[in-house]
Design a protein around this motif. Structure first.
Motif, short mmCIF file in Angstrom:
data_model
loop_
_atom_site.label_atom_id
_atom_site.label_comp_id
_atom_site.label_asym_id
_atom_site.label_seq_id
_atom_site.Cartn_x
_atom_site.Cartn_y
_atom_site.Cartn_z
N ALA A 186 -19.12 -25.80 -5.72
CA ALA A 186 -18.12 -25.44 -6.45
C ALA A 186 -18.33 -24.55 -7.65
CB ALA A 186 -17.25 -26.59 -7.11
N TYR A 187 -19.63 -24.78 -8.20
CA TYR A 187 -20.19 -24.01 -9.38
C TYR A 187 -20.67 -22.43 -8.76
CZ TYR A 187 -22.99 -21.82 -12.85
OH TYR A 187 -23.17 -21.05 -13.99
N LEU A 203 -17.19 -20.66 -8.18
CA LEU A 203 -16.79 -20.06 -9.36
C LEU A 203 -17.51 -18.98 -9.94
CD1 LEU A 203 -15.14 -22.89 -12.02
CD2 LEU A 203 -14.10 -21.09 -10.80
N LEU A 204 -18.67 -19.19 -9.89
CA LEU A 204 -19.77 -17.91 -10.45
C LEU A 204 -19.53 -16.66 -9.59
CD1 LEU A 204 -21.67 -17.29 -12.59
CD2 LEU A 204 -23.50 -18.22 -11.05
N GLN A 215 -16.60 -15.20 -10.87
CA GLN A 215 -16.49 -14.65 -11.92
C GLN A 215 -17.22 -13.14 -11.67
OE1 GLN A 215 -19.48 -13.79 -14.26
NE2 GLN A 215 -17.94 -13.05 -15.68
N ARG A 216 -18.21 -13.09 -10.71
CA ARG A 216 -18.82 -11.86 -10.72
C ARG A 216 -18.14 -10.98 -9.81
NH1 ARG A 216 -24.97 -14.47 -9.90
NH2 ARG A 216 -24.99 -15.01 -12.08
N VAL A 243 -9.57 -15.90 -9.66
CA VAL A 243 -8.98 -17.59 -9.61
C VAL A 243 -7.76 -17.69 -10.33
CG1 VAL A 243 -9.74 -19.83 -9.86
CG2 VAL A 243 -11.55 -18.31 -9.10
N LEU A 244 -6.90 -18.27 -9.60
CA LEU A 244 -5.67 -18.65 -10.49
C LEU A 244 -5.43 -20.06 -10.75
CD1 LEU A 244 -3.07 -16.68 -8.08
CD2 LEU A 244 -4.26 -15.90 -10.18
N ASP A 245 -6.13 -20.98 -9.96
CA ASP A 245 -6.20 -22.60 -9.96
C ASP A 245 -7.12 -23.14 -9.56
OD1 ASP A 245 -5.26 -24.70 -11.24
OD2 ASP A 245 -3.28 -24.47 -10.38
N PHE A 273 -9.62 -24.14 -4.21
CA PHE A 273 -9.53 -22.77 -5.27
C PHE A 273 -8.25 -22.16 -4.84
CE2 PHE A 273 -13.93 -24.08 -5.16
CZ PHE A 273 -14.28 -23.97 -6.61
N ARG A 333 -21.28 -9.27 -5.53
CA ARG A 333 -22.38 -9.51 -6.26
C ARG A 333 -22.57 -11.17 -5.64
NH1 ARG A 333 -21.86 -9.19 -12.37
NH2 ARG A 333 -23.87 -10.19 -12.09
N TYR A 346 -20.53 -26.33 -14.21
CA TYR A 346 -19.25 -26.06 -13.72
C TYR A 346 -17.99 -26.59 -14.45
CZ TYR A 346 -15.36 -26.90 -10.21
OH TYR A 346 -14.49 -26.97 -9.67
N LEU A 401 -17.44 -23.28 -16.68
CA LEU A 401 -16.64 -22.22 -16.04
C LEU A 401 -15.44 -22.63 -15.87
CD1 LEU A 401 -18.85 -20.49 -13.18
CD2 LEU A 401 -17.84 -19.56 -15.40
N GLN A 410 -11.85 -21.07 -17.04
CA GLN A 410 -10.87 -20.56 -16.04
C GLN A 410 -9.51 -21.12 -16.57
OE1 GLN A 410 -8.90 -22.28 -13.61
NE2 GLN A 410 -8.03 -20.40 -12.89
#
Lengths: 254, 254
Positions: A38-39, A42-43, A46-47, A54-56, A105, A143, B39, B42, B46
């Motif tokens: 998951a991390y 999310l990263l 972000q990149r 990401v909306l939710d 996600f 990325r 996590y 982040l 979000q």
């Protein structure tokens, strides 16, 4: 159709692409990954904000989210299930496959801004043709983040040359659902060998005087799954989106 | 001053708030947390994009980032070190305190849009007064994420009533550095008892005919640290930002 009605129809078995459904409501890509990724995801998002806005994010194991009151296991028209990065099956319901360690996600989808394109007089070919939007793997790398890497995936809409500027202007106001195009014209410059043979969805006609315009696409996380081969993942079937309870206007910038 | 020159000055010991430094270059808040909280952070970002727009994330233990070529341990003017959520010290260098398990997040800062405000004719009081911007803890809760929760922190700029609309319009184009104000006027409605007694930074004069305008602030992660009490965290000293190598224009929306 309200989002609730559309979700009920999909839950009851309707399997269609969702372009044109529930105008005014935000559509979203689904990617559900084991919690230990998951991390990294999310990263990765972000990149790569153009392709992965990401909306939710649902809590681990949860099957609804703050902008999606339905059940993520049943209320999308179709799902793709990946094992070790291979597409294992495409099904209409993943209730039996969902796991307590999955984190879902919801990623913005460009179907969301199509109503605004139509209002601005920009035709949307796959809506006219009642088919799925064409999507392509490109030769542009995202990325990477942690264990996740993969190519940018794009959707394509043919736009009359005199309306390309309008299409850019209108969609740039929706950065949370991919925003402005990443590329205008020249599919070959994105590594797309044959624009009539999309990697996902359906081919559409590009008429004389029209330019293929490419937007970043929320299938990008699934391309990363195929490249990065996590043990398990569930995504929506491309074009068969989650219809959320968030209004498009929430994602409009100034 | 270029970002590199500013960072060299801070590295050499200059300890000043960075408003007005390196106009045209993006400034950022720093929060460095143990990897097992990365996590949650982040996700917190979000869920709270107005206060926590993440611009960049360093790899675990790394002390530079893609938009920050300097050394995150030395190149900010001042740092705050937290142990179990308590402010343990404020120092000019955290080289000896940095740990291999820290993940550094750079979060957008509203100093970034001040050049645009000035260009639009909106005065920026703390820049005129050569002091730090006033910042306040509010009674608005952020959406929690995992082990992180806390109140929204805001910065305040007094704006002449006839320019409030301009200030909203100009700053709304910079969502990645907090964007439009979250609140205009009525500090008491945000739970701010005394606008002349900020929780961070310096008080500034609000002149007759001026309205206090509040923007979400990147000190919010530090307020979450104080509430949520992770074993260890390092942030920038409020107002004493990381000056990055990213141009403001990269974060401008249409």
């Amino acid at each position: 159709m309200t989002p609730e009605q559309a979700r009920a129809a999909f839950r009851a078995g309707l399997r269609v692409p969702t372009a044109g459904y529930s105008a005014g409501w935000t559509q979203a890509n689904l990617i559900a990954l084991p919690r230990d990724l998951a991390y990294d995801f999310l990263l990765f998002a972000q990149r790569n904000p153009r392709s992965c806005p990401v909306l939710d994010v649902a809590e681990p194991g949860e099957t609804s989210a703050s902008i999606f009151a339905g059940d993520l296991r049943t209320d999308l028209p179709a799902y793709r299930v990946y094992r070790d990065g291979e597409l294992a099956e495409e099904v209409g319901d993943v209730t039996d496959l969902w796991r307590a360690d999955l984190v879902a996600f919801l990623v913005g989808c460009s179907f969301t801004f199509e109503a605004a394109l139509l209002e601005a007089g920009v035709p949307v070919r796959h809506v006219e043709a009642e088919c799925n939007v064409p999507m392509y793997r490109t030769d542009r790398e995202c990325r990477p983040a942690g264990r996740l890497s993969g190519p940018l995936v794009v959707s394509m809409r043919p736009v009359p040359a005199e309306l390309v500027s309008t299409a850019v202007r209108v969609t740039s106001r929706y950065p949370a659902v991919h925003g402005a195009p990443v590329h205008v014209g020249s599919p070959e410059a994105l590594g797309i060998a044959d624009v009539d043979a999309p990697d996902f969805g359906d081919a559409v006609e590009i008429r004389p005087g029209e330019v293929p315009v490419f937007w970043a696409c929320g299938v990008t996380p699934q391309a990363a799954v195929m490249r990065s081969r996590p043990s398990f993942a569930i995504g929506h079937a491309p074009g068969h989106m989650a219809i959320t309870d968030a209004r498009n206007s929430e994602f409009l910038v100034p």
